[in-house]
Design an enzyme around this catalytic site. Structure first.
Site, PDB file in Angstrom:
ATOM      1  N   CYS A  94       3.241  -3.865  -7.995  1.00 48.53           N
ATOM      2  CA  CYS A  94       3.757  -2.705  -6.749  1.00 48.53           C
ATOM      3  C   CYS A  94       4.660  -3.590  -6.651  1.00 48.53           C
ATOM      4  O   CYS A  94       4.933  -4.733  -6.846  1.00 48.53           O
ATOM      5  CB  CYS A  94       2.690  -4.052  -5.389  1.00 48.53           C
ATOM      6  SG  CYS A  94       3.724  -2.864  -3.743  1.00 48.53           S
ATOM      7  N   CYS A 106       7.937   2.265  -7.630  1.00 48.92           N
ATOM      8  CA  CYS A 106       6.364   2.930  -6.900  1.00 48.92           C
ATOM      9  C   CYS A 106       5.628   2.550  -7.582  1.00 48.92           C
ATOM     10  O   CYS A 106       5.105   3.826  -8.008  1.00 48.92           O
ATOM     11  CB  CYS A 106       6.496   3.423  -5.719  1.00 48.92           C
ATOM     12  SG  CYS A 106       5.056   3.276  -4.745  1.00 48.92           S
TER      13      CYS A 106
HETATM   14  N1  DGL Z   1       6.688  -0.330  -3.564  1.00 49.14           N
HETATM   15  C1  DGL Z   1       4.821   0.384  -4.080  1.00 49.14           C
HETATM   16  C2  DGL Z   1       3.936   0.444  -5.457  1.00 49.14           C
HETATM   17  O1  DGL Z   1       4.652  -0.196  -5.988  1.00 49.14           O
HETATM   18  C3  DGL Z   1       4.556   1.334  -2.651  1.00 49.14           C
HETATM   19  C4  DGL Z   1       4.086   0.234  -1.250  1.00 49.14           C
HETATM   20  C5  DGL Z   1       3.784   0.545  -0.252  1.00 49.14           C
HETATM   21  O2  DGL Z   1       3.981   1.540   0.589  1.00 49.14           O
HETATM   22  O3  DGL Z   1       2.418   0.156  -0.239  1.00 49.14           O
HETATM   23  O4  DGL Z   1       2.934   0.368  -4.865  1.00 49.14           O
END
Ligand code: DGL
Length: 255
Positions: A181, A70
């Protein structure tokens, strides 16, 4: 021992998918903090605390490494996590370097699609200032894509019109879209349709997993097993047993 993958929700499955391709014989624990997603619209402190809670939970298992799959949680917590735990911790970061290298002599610009928190954090700013000497990198927050993904909506009219509503008017000036993301690779199909065909779409998933592999190899921690590894899935502290939900997860990592 297992490799733990952590994300705010299902986005990290796009990274786990790459890991399974390179290291199919490892055991994995996937943890999505679905009850608290999205992270990208929260404060840095909130995301740091949520991430620490999730990692504490994961340490109940026999884990040999952790992937913060993430970008948002990486920006908010990776440095402190590394100070606190002594197993290898691999974070994510938007693939700015290859995107700049590819476009810096063509006159095309680079657009980074990420969460609001990732884009306003120091970690992203210093990444850009390190590589973007010609100032060709722009930012585009797309928080609603995370909401769609958490509802397992990856395409369709709603997603398409959201994307069209946020894309800049000068989109034809871009050569590369960086997916900053881990939820966003799940939208590659609709993105390819909505963007001009000359724009390539890149993410940091493969690079992150290669780095994970190299770290484990260097430490002699790669699995010696020749059997396919096991994967267990957790959502905010609870193991996923529901067959329909499990199938949705498996569809993402096998699809
Ligand atoms: N999957 C996440 C990232 O790579 C975060 C998404 C979220 O929860 O806003 O930033």
């Amino acid at each position: 021992m297992s490799i733990a993958f952590f994300d705010s929700g299902i986005g990290g499955l796009s990274v786990l998918k790459e890991a399974l391709a390179i290291m199919p014989n490892e055991d994995y624990i996937y943890y999505g903090d679905t009850d608290n997603a999205p992270y990208g619209t929260k404060t840095k402190e909130e995301v740091r605390d949520l991430t620490f809670n999730a990692v504490k939970f994961l340490t109940n298992f026999n884990i040999k490494a952790l992937v913060i799959a993430c970008n948002t949680a990486t920006s908010a917590a990776v440095r402190e996590l590394r100070e606190y735990y002594d197993f290898p911790i691999i974070g994510m970061e938007p693939a700015i370097k290859p995107a700049v290298e590819k476009n810096c002599h063509t006159g095309a610009r680079v657009l980074t699609l990420a969460t609001p928190l990732t884009l306003r954090e120091e970690k992203f700013k210093s990444l850009v200032s390190r590589f973007d000497t010609n100032h060709i990198v722009d930012m585009l927050p797309a928080p609603k894509l995370v909401e769609f993904a958490e509802k397992f909506i990856f395409d369709g009219p709603e997603v398409e019109s959201y994307l069209k509503s946020i894309l800049p008017l000068n989109i034809s000036e871009y050569g590369t879209l960086v997916l900053g993301c881990t939820h966003f690779p799940l939208f590659k199909k609709v993105l390819a349709r909505v963007l001009p065909s000359k724009i390539d779409i890149i993410d940091g998933n493969r690079g992150t997993v290669k780095h994970l592999h190299d770290v484990l190899e260097e430490k002699g921690m790669l699995s010696k097993s020749t059997d396919k590894g096991r994967i267990s899935f957790y959502r905010s502290g609870l193991e996923i047993k529901d067959k329909i939900l499990l199938d949705k997860y498996l569809h993402i990592i096998n699809g």
